[in-house]
Design a protein around this motif. Sequence first.
Motif, PDB file in Angstrom:
ATOM      1  N   ASP A  77      73.375 -11.551  13.934  1.00  0.00           N
ATOM      2  CA  ASP A  77      74.568 -11.777  14.850  1.00  0.00           C
ATOM      3  C   ASP A  77      74.536 -11.115  16.250  1.00  0.00           C
ATOM      4  O   ASP A  77      73.585 -10.301  16.372  1.00  0.00           O
ATOM      5  CB  ASP A  77      76.028 -11.653  14.162  1.00  0.00           C
ATOM      6  N   ALA A  78      75.021 -11.592  17.122  1.00  0.00           N
ATOM      7  CA  ALA A  78      74.996 -11.045  18.583  1.00  0.00           C
ATOM      8  C   ALA A  78      75.276  -9.506  18.583  1.00  0.00           C
ATOM      9  O   ALA A  78      74.747  -8.870  19.254  1.00  0.00           O
ATOM     10  CB  ALA A  78      75.870 -11.968  19.504  1.00  0.00           C
ATOM     11  N   ALA A  79      76.350  -8.975  17.841  1.00  0.00           N
ATOM     12  CA  ALA A  79      76.760  -7.691  17.737  1.00  0.00           C
ATOM     13  C   ALA A  79      75.595  -6.755  17.296  1.00  0.00           C
ATOM     14  O   ALA A  79      75.001  -5.903  17.882  1.00  0.00           O
ATOM     15  CB  ALA A  79      77.884  -7.313  17.034  1.00  0.00           C
ATOM     16  N   THR A  80      74.871  -7.268  16.184  1.00  0.00           N
ATOM     17  CA  THR A  80      73.793  -6.539  15.552  1.00  0.00           C
ATOM     18  C   THR A  80      72.717  -6.541  16.760  1.00  0.00           C
ATOM     19  O   THR A  80      72.003  -5.457  16.887  1.00  0.00           O
ATOM     20  CB  THR A  80      73.475  -7.120  14.332  1.00  0.00           C
TER      21      THR A  80
ATOM     22  N   ARG B 283      72.778  -6.766  19.821  1.00  0.00           N
ATOM     23  CA  ARG B 283      73.046  -5.891  20.830  1.00  0.00           C
ATOM     24  C   ARG B 283      73.204  -4.526  20.526  1.00  0.00           C
ATOM     25  O   ARG B 283      72.489  -3.339  21.175  1.00  0.00           O
ATOM     26  CB  ARG B 283      74.477  -6.020  21.399  1.00  0.00           C
ATOM     27  N   ALA B 284      73.558  -4.014  19.377  1.00  0.00           N
ATOM     28  CA  ALA B 284      73.115  -2.655  18.832  1.00  0.00           C
ATOM     29  C   ALA B 284      71.905  -2.394  18.533  1.00  0.00           C
ATOM     30  O   ALA B 284      71.712  -1.068  19.168  1.00  0.00           O
ATOM     31  CB  ALA B 284      73.968  -2.586  17.491  1.00  0.00           C
TER      32      ALA B 284
ATOM     33  N   ARG C 149      69.254  -3.218  20.418  1.00  0.00           N
ATOM     34  CA  ARG C 149      68.738  -3.126  21.812  1.00  0.00           C
ATOM     35  C   ARG C 149      69.061  -1.945  22.192  1.00  0.00           C
ATOM     36  O   ARG C 149      68.487  -0.922  22.976  1.00  0.00           O
ATOM     37  CB  ARG C 149      69.189  -4.231  22.709  1.00  0.00           C
ATOM     38  N   GLU C 150      70.479  -1.542  22.227  1.00  0.00           N
ATOM     39  CA  GLU C 150      71.276  -0.384  22.704  1.00  0.00           C
ATOM     40  C   GLU C 150      70.375   1.110  22.041  1.00  0.00           C
ATOM     41  O   GLU C 150      70.303   1.882  22.587  1.00  0.00           O
ATOM     42  CB  GLU C 150      72.496  -0.229  22.518  1.00  0.00           C
ATOM     43  N   ARG C 151      70.493   0.867  20.816  1.00  0.00           N
ATOM     44  CA  ARG C 151      69.911   1.998  20.291  1.00  0.00           C
ATOM     45  C   ARG C 151      68.520   2.143  20.305  1.00  0.00           C
ATOM     46  O   ARG C 151      67.942   3.257  20.621  1.00  0.00           O
ATOM     47  CB  ARG C 151      70.062   2.029  18.462  1.00  0.00           C
TER      48      ARG C 151
END
Length: 75
Positions: A11-14, A16-17, A19-21
């Motif tokens: 999902d988009a949140a995973t 995004r997480a 990429r951020e990490r």
Amino acid sequence: MAKTQLNVRVDAATARAARERALERGMSVNRYIEELVRQDAGETGQSFVEAAADFMRQYESVFAEEFGAEREGRR
């Protein structure tokens, strides 16, 4: 080592997480996920061994009381 492409859907949140990490660690998302899998694969066995050792430490006296004499040939 030869690389194999693996496609996953998250999902988009995973996404995004991930990429951020990866960015926080200064690495690509690919490398970040690769390292997570390696850690998980290596730690699973180690975690089990540590948990079993902890269990044995906690219940050592119970096992000794229950099975100690039998093991020493006294029962």
